[in-house]
Scaffold this active site. Structure first.
Site, mmCIF file in Angstrom:
data_model
loop_
_atom_site.group_PDB
_atom_site.id
_atom_site.type_symbol
_atom_site.label_atom_id
_atom_site.label_comp_id
_atom_site.label_asym_id
_atom_site.label_seq_id
_atom_site.Cartn_x
_atom_site.Cartn_y
_atom_site.Cartn_z
ATOM 1 N N SER A 88 -13.762 24.065 -38.641
ATOM 2 C CA SER A 88 -12.583 24.208 -37.789
ATOM 3 C C SER A 88 -11.414 23.412 -38.364
ATOM 4 O O SER A 88 -11.579 22.650 -39.317
ATOM 5 C CB SER A 88 -12.896 23.704 -36.370
ATOM 6 O OG SER A 88 -12.952 22.283 -36.338
ATOM 7 N N SER A 90 -9.682 20.991 -36.822
ATOM 8 C CA SER A 90 -9.390 19.794 -36.033
ATOM 9 C C SER A 90 -9.062 18.579 -36.892
ATOM 10 O O SER A 90 -8.531 17.589 -36.371
ATOM 11 C CB SER A 90 -10.568 19.463 -35.113
ATOM 12 O OG SER A 90 -11.675 18.978 -35.860
ATOM 13 N N LYS A 145 -14.689 13.461 -37.252
ATOM 14 C CA LYS A 145 -13.410 12.963 -36.742
ATOM 15 C C LYS A 145 -13.054 11.697 -37.512
ATOM 16 O O LYS A 145 -13.723 11.318 -38.468
ATOM 17 C CB LYS A 145 -13.495 12.648 -35.241
ATOM 18 C CG LYS A 145 -13.945 13.799 -34.359
ATOM 19 C CD LYS A 145 -12.952 14.937 -34.316
ATOM 20 C CE LYS A 145 -13.467 16.097 -33.450
ATOM 21 N NZ LYS A 145 -12.589 17.279 -33.506
#
Length: 304
Positions: A88, A90, A145
């Protein structure tokens, strides 16, 4: 899927190793004994006859062939480096869809590949690290992240701006709340639903990296994770936990929405992009959409 693969890898390694070991201890000596008996009878044995007497069964031969390879892969993947694919956006602009990365498994402790019990302490996440962890709400899913908050920190995210109050140190020194400085790089290099995104440089600890902001999109603070006694834009990071945020700030489901990453969920530190593919096919193309349309060689290298 990654957890299932780890389990399968361990089972194949153990089973093939046991088959090989049992053969070495019990059956290989008997085959050698049978050969000695045949040779002692005075008969001249051809190479084909000797091979027939000493030949390993197919199952043993297969286990003998695959065990060293599988064991090497298991050790490499479980304790040293593991490959991951970025699915993705992100973590844009740091990581793009189609990037294949290497995650250093020993950065945050050596863990067994099945129960993920920490066996050896080797280090802890630092502010600014790009790290992979098991999604707390569904540990079968791996997330990637950036480490923003460490245990004991107070983190504030308001109006697309981060403030961090680091935890007090061992001497009792308690730093003040500080705003994380941002420097604009450009606008419009990346877009989201046709809207231009602002690219900014951010400094977290010793790590300087770029993030993306969508000025037209609200923070959705009404959906932020709510801690008792704090506003919905403030987060106190508990001991043994970390606050993780995506670099694509307005297109990332992260600690702002579901809370904190437990230390037990850590997988490793993302350290390098080893290959990067473009996937720009549509359903109308004659080739499947999973077939790459190109290779981004310029992206190969370390991760900031």
């Amino acid at each position: 899927m990654a957890a299932h693969f780890s389990l399968i890898l361990v089972l194949v390694t153990v089973i093939s190793g046991l088959i090989w070991l049992v053969d070495v201890i019990f059956f290989a000596p008997k085959r050698r004994e049978n050969l000695e008996i045949a040779q002692a009878s005075g008969a001249t044995l051809s190479e084909e006859e000797i091979d027939k007497i000493t030949r390993e069964p197919v199952v043993v031969e297969t286990a003998h062939a695959i065990f060293p390879v599988i064991a090497f892969v298991m050790i490499l993947r479980s304790f040293i480096y593991e490959p991951f694919q970025i699915p993705s956006g992100s973590m844009k602009p740091t990581l793009l869809v189609g990037d294949f990365i290497l995650v250093e498994k020993f950065s945050y402790g050596l863990r067994d590949p099945i129960w993920r019990t920490k066996l050896v302490e080797t280090g802890e996440p630092e502010r600014g690290d790009t790290f992979v962890f098991k999604y707390p709400e569904n540990p079968s899913i791996d997330y990637i992240k950036r480490v923003v908050g460490l245990p004991g920190d107070k983190v504030v995210y308001r109006n697309k701006q981060l403030w961090i109050k680091p935890a007090c140190d061992d001497s009792g020194n308690c730093p003040e709340m500080q705003r994380v400085e941002l420097t604009k790089v450009n606008e419009g290099e990346f877009t989201q639903q046709g809207r231009p995104l602002v690219r900014l440089t951010e400094q977290l600890g010793d790590v300087e990296h770029d993030i993306l902001i969508n000025p037209a999109k609200p923070d959705y603070r009404q959906h932020f994770y709510q801690q008792p006694g704090l506003s919905n834009t403030e987060f106190y990071v508990p001991e043994g936990h970390y606050f993780a945020v995506g670099d694509n700030r307005d297109n990332s489901t992260d600690s702002r929405f579901w809370g904190f990453v437990p230390e037990a969920n850590l997988v490793g530190k993302a350290v390098a992009i080893w290959i990067s593919f473009e996937f720009e096919r549509t359903e109308d193309d004659w080739l499947p959409t999973w077939v790459p349309t190109g290779v981004r060689f310029e992206r190969v290298g370390g991760i900031v």
